[in-house]
Design a protein around this motif. Structure first.
Motif, PDB file in Angstrom:
ATOM      1  N   TYR A   5     -74.326  39.682 -50.441  1.00 38.68           N
ATOM      2  CA  TYR A   5     -75.683  39.653 -50.985  1.00 38.68           C
ATOM      3  C   TYR A   5     -75.647  39.248 -52.449  1.00 38.68           C
ATOM      4  N   SER A   6     -76.758  38.692 -52.890  1.00 40.02           N
ATOM      5  CA  SER A   6     -76.864  38.261 -54.286  1.00 40.02           C
ATOM      6  C   SER A   6     -77.050  39.481 -55.180  1.00 40.02           C
ATOM      7  N   PRO A   7     -76.401  39.532 -56.327  1.00 38.49           N
ATOM      8  CA  PRO A   7     -76.546  40.678 -57.226  1.00 38.49           C
ATOM      9  C   PRO A   7     -77.873  40.679 -57.988  1.00 38.49           C
ATOM     10  N   ARG A   8     -78.755  39.768 -57.668  1.00 39.80           N
ATOM     11  CA  ARG A   8     -80.030  39.683 -58.378  1.00 39.80           C
ATOM     12  C   ARG A   8     -81.186  39.864 -57.388  1.00 39.80           C
ATOM     13  N   ILE A   9     -82.192  40.663 -57.776  1.00 36.46           N
ATOM     14  CA  ILE A   9     -83.383  40.890 -56.966  1.00 36.46           C
ATOM     15  C   ILE A   9     -84.493  39.978 -57.453  1.00 36.46           C
ATOM     16  N   ALA A  10     -85.204  39.361 -56.516  1.00 38.46           N
ATOM     17  CA  ALA A  10     -86.331  38.490 -56.854  1.00 38.46           C
ATOM     18  C   ALA A  10     -87.554  38.951 -56.074  1.00 38.46           C
ATOM     19  N   GLY A  11     -88.601  39.336 -56.789  1.00 38.02           N
ATOM     20  CA  GLY A  11     -89.823  39.778 -56.133  1.00 38.02           C
ATOM     21  C   GLY A  11     -89.655  41.043 -55.325  1.00 38.02           C
ATOM     22  N   GLY A  12     -88.739  41.912 -55.724  1.00 31.95           N
ATOM     23  CA  GLY A  12     -88.500  43.148 -54.988  1.00 31.95           C
ATOM     24  C   GLY A  12     -87.651  42.990 -53.745  1.00 31.95           C
ATOM     25  N   LEU A  13     -87.140  41.788 -53.495  1.00 32.29           N
ATOM     26  CA  LEU A  13     -86.331  41.528 -52.304  1.00 32.29           C
ATOM     27  C   LEU A  13     -84.928  41.107 -52.716  1.00 32.29           C
ATOM     28  N   ALA A  14     -83.950  41.586 -51.950  1.00 37.32           N
ATOM     29  CA  ALA A  14     -82.566  41.162 -52.148  1.00 37.32           C
ATOM     30  C   ALA A  14     -82.258  39.994 -51.216  1.00 37.32           C
ATOM     31  N   SER A  15     -81.454  39.075 -51.688  1.00 32.47           N
ATOM     32  CA  SER A  15     -81.077  37.909 -50.887  1.00 32.47           C
ATOM     33  C   SER A  15     -79.707  38.154 -50.265  1.00 32.47           C
ATOM     34  N   VAL A  16     -79.655  38.076 -48.939  1.00 32.24           N
ATOM     35  CA  VAL A  16     -78.393  38.252 -48.209  1.00 32.24           C
ATOM     36  C   VAL A  16     -78.039  36.931 -47.533  1.00 32.24           C
ATOM     37  N   HIS A  17     -76.733  36.720 -47.343  1.00 33.60           N
ATOM     38  CA  HIS A  17     -76.260  35.420 -46.873  1.00 33.60           C
ATOM     39  C   HIS A  17     -75.347  35.612 -45.665  1.00 33.60           C
ATOM     40  N   PHE A  18     -75.584  34.798 -44.644  1.00 36.16           N
ATOM     41  CA  PHE A  18     -74.794  34.810 -43.419  1.00 36.16           C
ATOM     42  C   PHE A  18     -74.220  33.419 -43.186  1.00 36.16           C
ATOM     43  N   GLU A  19     -73.037  33.391 -42.569  1.00 33.57           N
ATOM     44  CA  GLU A  19     -72.363  32.135 -42.253  1.00 33.57           C
ATOM     45  C   GLU A  19     -72.454  31.874 -40.758  1.00 33.57           C
ATOM     46  N   HIS A  20     -72.734  30.644 -40.412  1.00 32.03           N
ATOM     47  CA  HIS A  20     -72.792  30.236 -39.002  1.00 32.03           C
ATOM     48  C   HIS A  20     -71.827  29.084 -38.771  1.00 32.03           C
ATOM     49  N   ARG A  21     -70.885  29.299 -37.876  1.00 35.81           N
ATOM     50  CA  ARG A  21     -69.954  28.257 -37.455  1.00 35.81           C
ATOM     51  C   ARG A  21     -70.208  27.976 -35.987  1.00 35.81           C
ATOM     52  N   ALA A  22     -70.808  26.841 -35.710  1.00 38.13           N
ATOM     53  CA  ALA A  22     -71.207  26.513 -34.350  1.00 38.13           C
ATOM     54  C   ALA A  22     -70.006  26.107 -33.511  1.00 38.13           C
ATOM     55  N   ALA A  23     -70.088  26.408 -32.217  1.00 39.91           N
ATOM     56  CA  ALA A  23     -69.049  25.963 -31.295  1.00 39.91           C
ATOM     57  C   ALA A  23     -69.221  24.477 -31.024  1.00 39.91           C
ATOM     58  N   ALA A  24     -68.152  23.866 -30.530  1.00 37.91           N
ATOM     59  CA  ALA A  24     -68.191  22.426 -30.269  1.00 37.91           C
ATOM     60  C   ALA A  24     -69.220  22.079 -29.199  1.00 37.91           C
ATOM     61  N   SER A  25     -69.513  23.024 -28.296  1.00 30.83           N
ATOM     62  CA  SER A  25     -70.438  22.774 -27.189  1.00 30.83           C
ATOM     63  C   SER A  25     -71.867  23.176 -27.509  1.00 30.83           C
ATOM     64  N   ALA A  26     -72.157  23.546 -28.764  1.00 29.76           N
ATOM     65  CA  ALA A  26     -73.503  23.986 -29.127  1.00 29.76           C
ATOM     66  C   ALA A  26     -74.502  22.846 -28.929  1.00 29.76           C
ATOM     67  N   THR A  27     -75.635  23.173 -28.281  1.00 32.00           N
ATOM     68  CA  THR A  27     -76.650  22.153 -27.978  1.00 32.00           C
ATOM     69  C   THR A  27     -77.888  22.303 -28.845  1.00 32.00           C
ATOM     70  N   GLU A  28     -78.073  23.430 -29.517  1.00 30.96           N
ATOM     71  CA  GLU A  28     -79.250  23.641 -30.350  1.00 30.96           C
ATOM     72  C   GLU A  28     -78.828  23.667 -31.816  1.00 30.96           C
ATOM     73  N   PRO A  29     -78.942  22.549 -32.513  1.00 31.01           N
ATOM     74  CA  PRO A  29     -78.511  22.527 -33.918  1.00 31.01           C
ATOM     75  C   PRO A  29     -79.494  23.278 -34.804  1.00 31.01           C
ATOM     76  N   LEU A  30     -78.982  23.812 -35.908  1.00 29.74           N
ATOM     77  CA  LEU A  30     -79.820  24.443 -36.915  1.00 29.74           C
ATOM     78  C   LEU A  30     -80.073  23.407 -38.008  1.00 29.74           C
ATOM     79  N   LEU A  31     -81.334  23.091 -38.232  1.00 27.83           N
ATOM     80  CA  LEU A  31     -81.705  22.055 -39.187  1.00 27.83           C
ATOM     81  C   LEU A  31     -81.901  22.659 -40.568  1.00 27.83           C
ATOM     82  N   LEU A  32     -81.510  21.924 -41.584  1.00 27.52           N
ATOM     83  CA  LEU A  32     -81.634  22.415 -42.953  1.00 27.52           C
ATOM     84  C   LEU A  32     -83.110  22.643 -43.286  1.00 27.52           C
ATOM     85  N   GLY A  33     -83.381  23.780 -43.926  1.00 26.88           N
ATOM     86  CA  GLY A  33     -84.750  24.128 -44.270  1.00 26.88           C
ATOM     87  C   GLY A  33     -85.517  24.781 -43.146  1.00 26.88           C
TER      88      GLY A  33
END
Length: 370
Positions: free
Chosen positions: A261-289
């Protein structure tokens, strides 16, 4: 007449026997079938629905008796898909100039590229005065190279009579002049080659042949297909230490690993970050934004009634409801509170008692009956 009376009595007894066992509200109050009007189907004045058994079969309405269970509590967070630093590269020129397309042409966004593939060239373009000056300097260097080369050849032809020290000096000077020529020629005659740093999908930032570009401009971006970062927001800071893994409501196959998580709070909310590593057979891509909903388990449990997500519908007031089967042909809506357990299931935390027969399939169709 007696036979007709016996048959009518048998039908009534059969309908009573097939009613949902112990249909009751969240506080244990018994829900009766007194308001059912014989021969009248559809939405009733009390909000319930009467539907004949053949219609239920046609609409695929199925029910199941629910019981209390204890499940791991989950939290729901709003997130956005971002590029992963390992799977995101930018292509920038190191000097000003005009863009020249490679033999394959200017690549449009969405094209697949391989690491090391040539994406274009940048040719530096001086003013007429600068160009004349640099060409003159290059010509002087080339004349010096020619003269030095003749001096070296002359001394080498003398053999042992030639001065060894003088020959070494001339050879060193010839080497330096050659390197100087190559540097000048590189700036004047050879364009800068732009290559793809990684393999992936290219994003063309509106670059065209002949376009004047400045040093440091992002000409292309390359996105690896199997790496993403999900940035989510959380208000309850006590859950930060218990996050480990998560999944997406919109894509249950996407498994997320908690980065931090980010050590900085913005607007009363903390920002947390997750990593996604797709399998080679993944059919539903995650689009940026792309906006997503992150479902993450936390170190606490919750008691409730687990149901398929399709059992939950919205009433006319946009409140969440589930339908319980009061009798063989009568259904009653119950307003509930719930939490998501994933894309396919929910847990009812209030508004519904255990041992009710709940509609688990076809609830959306039943909810539309008027």
């Amino acid at each position: 007449m007696r036979l007709l009376w016996i048959l009518t009595t048998f039908i009534l007894i059969t309908q009573t026997a097939s009613a949902a066992p112990g249909a009751h509200g969240p506080n244990g109050e018994h829900i009766t079938n007194d308001k059912q009007v014989a021969g009248q189907s559809g939405r009733q004045a009390d909000g319930s629905v009467i539907m004949p058994m053949p219609d239920q079969a046609m609409l695929g309405i199925t029910t199941n008796i629910v019981t209390q269970s204890i499940v791991s509590e989950t939290i729901k967070m709003s997130g956005v898909v971002r590029p992963h630093p390992e799977g995101h590269a930018v292509v920038q020129p190191s000097s000003d100039g005009r863009f020249e397309a490679p033999e394959s042409g200017v690549l449009p966004s969405g094209k697949k590229v391989s690491a090391g593939q040539v994406l274009g060239y940048v040719r530096y373009q001086d003013t007429a005065y600068e160009l004349a000056s640099q060409n003159s300097e290059l010509q002087v260097v080339r004349n010096q190279i020619a003269q030095t080369q003749r001096d070296v050849n002359r001394l080498e032809s003398l053999g042992e009579l030639a001065s060894k020290q003088e020959l070494d000096q001339l050879q060193t000077r010839l080497k330096n002049l050659t390197e100087q020529e190559q540097a000048l020629q590189q700036g004047l005659e050879k364009p800068e080659t732009l290559v793809a740093p990684i393999s992936g999908t290219i994003i063309n930032n509106d670059i065209r042949s002949g376009q004047w570009i400045e040093a440091g401009t992002d000409l292309f971006e390359i996105i690896a297909p199997d790496l993403r970062v999900i940035d989510a927001s959380i208000s309850n800071l006590s859950h930060l230490a218990s996050l480990t893994q998560a999944r997406l409501l919109e894509n249950s196959a996407a498994k997320l690993s908690y980065i931090g998580y980010s050590p900085r709070i913005a607007g009363g909310l903390a920002s947390v970050h997750f990593e996604h590593r797709a399998a080679a057979s993944a059919t539903e891509p995650l689009l940026l934004g792309q906006p997503v909903t992150v479902i993450a388990p936390v170190d606490s449990s919750i008691e409730g009634l687990v149901l398929p997500a399709e059992a939950l519908v919205k009433n006319s007031a946009n409140l969440p409801v589930v339908w319980i089967k009061v009798s063989a042909e009568r259904f009653m809506p119950q307003i509930v509170r719930y939490q998501m357990l994933g894309e396919q299931s929910i847990v009812i935390t209030a508004g519904l008692g255990a041992d009710n027969r709940v509609v688990i399939s076809g609830a959306s169709l039943l909810n539309q009956v008027r």
